[in-house]
Write a protein that holds these residues in place. Sequence first.
Motif, mmCIF file in Angstrom:
data_model
loop_
_atom_site.group_PDB
_atom_site.id
_atom_site.type_symbol
_atom_site.label_atom_id
_atom_site.label_comp_id
_atom_site.label_asym_id
_atom_site.label_seq_id
_atom_site.Cartn_x
_atom_site.Cartn_y
_atom_site.Cartn_z
ATOM 1 N N LEU A 124 0.828 -1.206 0.000
ATOM 2 C CA LEU A 124 0.000 0.000 0.000
ATOM 3 C C LEU A 124 0.862 1.256 0.000
ATOM 4 O O LEU A 124 0.612 2.189 -0.766
ATOM 5 C CB LEU A 124 -0.948 0.011 1.208
ATOM 6 C CG LEU A 124 -1.850 1.236 1.331
ATOM 7 C CD1 LEU A 124 -2.761 1.372 0.116
ATOM 8 C CD2 LEU A 124 -2.664 1.166 2.614
ATOM 9 N N GLU A 125 1.882 1.269 0.831
ATOM 10 C CA GLU A 125 2.756 2.444 0.906
ATOM 11 C C GLU A 125 3.446 2.701 -0.433
ATOM 12 O O GLU A 125 3.484 3.833 -0.920
ATOM 13 C CB GLU A 125 3.788 2.244 2.020
ATOM 14 C CG GLU A 125 4.542 3.497 2.355
ATOM 15 C CD GLU A 125 5.330 3.363 3.644
ATOM 16 O OE1 GLU A 125 6.213 4.216 3.850
ATOM 17 O OE2 GLU A 125 5.077 2.441 4.430
ATOM 18 N N VAL A 127 -6.706 12.369 3.087
ATOM 19 C CA VAL A 127 -5.833 13.366 2.476
ATOM 20 C C VAL A 127 -6.090 14.710 3.130
ATOM 21 O O VAL A 127 -7.218 15.182 3.173
ATOM 22 C CB VAL A 127 -6.023 13.468 0.936
ATOM 23 C CG1 VAL A 127 -5.527 12.219 0.255
ATOM 24 C CG2 VAL A 127 -7.437 13.735 0.550
ATOM 25 N N GLY A 128 -5.048 15.269 3.682
ATOM 26 C CA GLY A 128 -5.152 16.590 4.285
ATOM 27 C C GLY A 128 -6.207 16.688 5.380
ATOM 28 O O GLY A 128 -6.773 17.751 5.594
ATOM 29 N N GLN A 176 1.995 8.337 4.856
ATOM 30 C CA GLN A 176 2.296 7.556 6.048
ATOM 31 C C GLN A 176 1.222 6.476 6.158
ATOM 32 O O GLN A 176 0.026 6.777 6.129
ATOM 33 C CB GLN A 176 2.295 8.445 7.292
ATOM 34 C CG GLN A 176 2.632 7.685 8.550
ATOM 35 C CD GLN A 176 2.638 8.590 9.767
ATOM 36 O OE1 GLN A 176 2.373 9.787 9.685
ATOM 37 N NE2 GLN A 176 2.927 8.022 10.909
ATOM 38 N N VAL A 177 1.640 5.209 6.276
ATOM 39 C CA VAL A 177 0.707 4.084 6.369
ATOM 40 C C VAL A 177 0.901 3.425 7.730
ATOM 41 O O VAL A 177 2.030 3.197 8.158
ATOM 42 C CB VAL A 177 0.951 3.055 5.243
ATOM 43 C CG1 VAL A 177 0.022 1.853 5.397
ATOM 44 C CG2 VAL A 177 0.753 3.703 3.882
ATOM 45 N N ARG A 178 -0.212 3.120 8.372
ATOM 46 C CA ARG A 178 -0.128 2.399 9.650
ATOM 47 C C ARG A 178 -1.152 1.266 9.643
ATOM 48 O O ARG A 178 -2.190 1.348 8.996
ATOM 49 C CB ARG A 178 -0.298 3.321 10.840
ATOM 50 C CG ARG A 178 -1.642 3.953 10.989
ATOM 51 C CD ARG A 178 -1.657 4.877 12.228
ATOM 52 N NE ARG A 178 -2.945 5.487 12.388
ATOM 53 C CZ ARG A 178 -3.371 6.555 11.753
ATOM 54 N NH1 ARG A 178 -2.571 7.173 10.916
ATOM 55 N NH2 ARG A 178 -4.572 7.029 11.958
ATOM 56 N N ALA A 186 -3.935 5.051 5.684
ATOM 57 C CA ALA A 186 -2.904 5.867 5.058
ATOM 58 C C ALA A 186 -3.302 7.334 5.164
ATOM 59 O O ALA A 186 -4.467 7.683 5.001
ATOM 60 C CB ALA A 186 -2.727 5.478 3.601
ATOM 61 N N GLU A 187 -2.322 8.159 5.432
ATOM 62 C CA GLU A 187 -2.532 9.604 5.487
ATOM 63 C C GLU A 187 -1.612 10.235 4.454
ATOM 64 O O GLU A 187 -0.390 10.032 4.489
ATOM 65 C CB GLU A 187 -2.214 10.146 6.881
ATOM 66 C CG GLU A 187 -2.242 11.656 6.999
ATOM 67 C CD GLU A 187 -3.639 12.264 6.849
ATOM 68 O OE1 GLU A 187 -3.745 13.390 6.342
ATOM 69 O OE2 GLU A 187 -4.616 11.614 7.260
ATOM 70 N N ILE A 188 -2.209 10.980 3.526
ATOM 71 C CA ILE A 188 -1.441 11.730 2.544
ATOM 72 C C ILE A 188 -1.465 13.177 3.009
ATOM 73 O O ILE A 188 -2.534 13.748 3.218
ATOM 74 C CB ILE A 188 -2.043 11.595 1.129
ATOM 75 C CG1 ILE A 188 -2.042 10.124 0.702
ATOM 76 C CG2 ILE A 188 -1.274 12.462 0.134
ATOM 77 C CD1 ILE A 188 -2.760 9.856 -0.604
ATOM 78 N N SER A 189 -0.287 13.745 3.199
ATOM 79 C CA SER A 189 -0.218 15.103 3.727
ATOM 80 C C SER A 189 0.687 15.965 2.865
ATOM 81 O O SER A 189 1.488 15.472 2.079
ATOM 82 C CB SER A 189 0.292 15.074 5.178
ATOM 83 O OG SER A 189 1.569 14.468 5.230
#
Length: 193
Positions: free
Chosen positions: A49-50, A121-122, A67-69, A77-80
């Motif tokens: 996934l990352e 995302v954001g 960042q994937v957890r 996943a967080e896309i920043s």
Amino acid sequence: MDNRTNLDDYLAGLGISDADESALPPPAPDAAPVSAPLPSTEEDPRVVLERFLHELIARIDPSLKVQVRDTEDALEAEISGENAGRLAGRDGRTLGAIEVIAYAVLAKHAGRGDLRVRVDVGGFRKRQADTLTKLAERLAIQVAKSGEAHELQPMPPAERRVIHIALKENPDVMSESVGEGAARRLIIRPRHG
């Protein structure tokens, strides 16, 4: 039912088609090169996934970070980055498409069709969850006072889940999902005790 047709229909509903591929901008000159295709052997789902999300955002905006957890029930996943919020698209549709494709990539390349994938995302999903929680609280007060059930418009499973969780411990009301498929909606009822 043909999965390709379903994905094509889904993407067409988002205004994306095969013809749009030629309209994609080339990767930014300073973007990291896209690596070879993902191998089809089973790998760690978090790594798959990352890597997929890194390669996706490298083509869109190389300044974005991923960042994937691994949580107990899903990969999150967080896309920043400065322009990350734009990736959500209208009403979160682009974000939804990214999640669908990420799930398909996991199923194919990690052999894990059983994992849930949540992408934010954001902070879009967090803001959306906060708004839905506040709505649930307002409606719970209304239903408790009136004694009459309130039916919401059809909504995606993730949104219904937020409301169910928000009302789970409420002593005055309960929530239930009714209907099928895209017409599935949530009803908030007085709790009879």
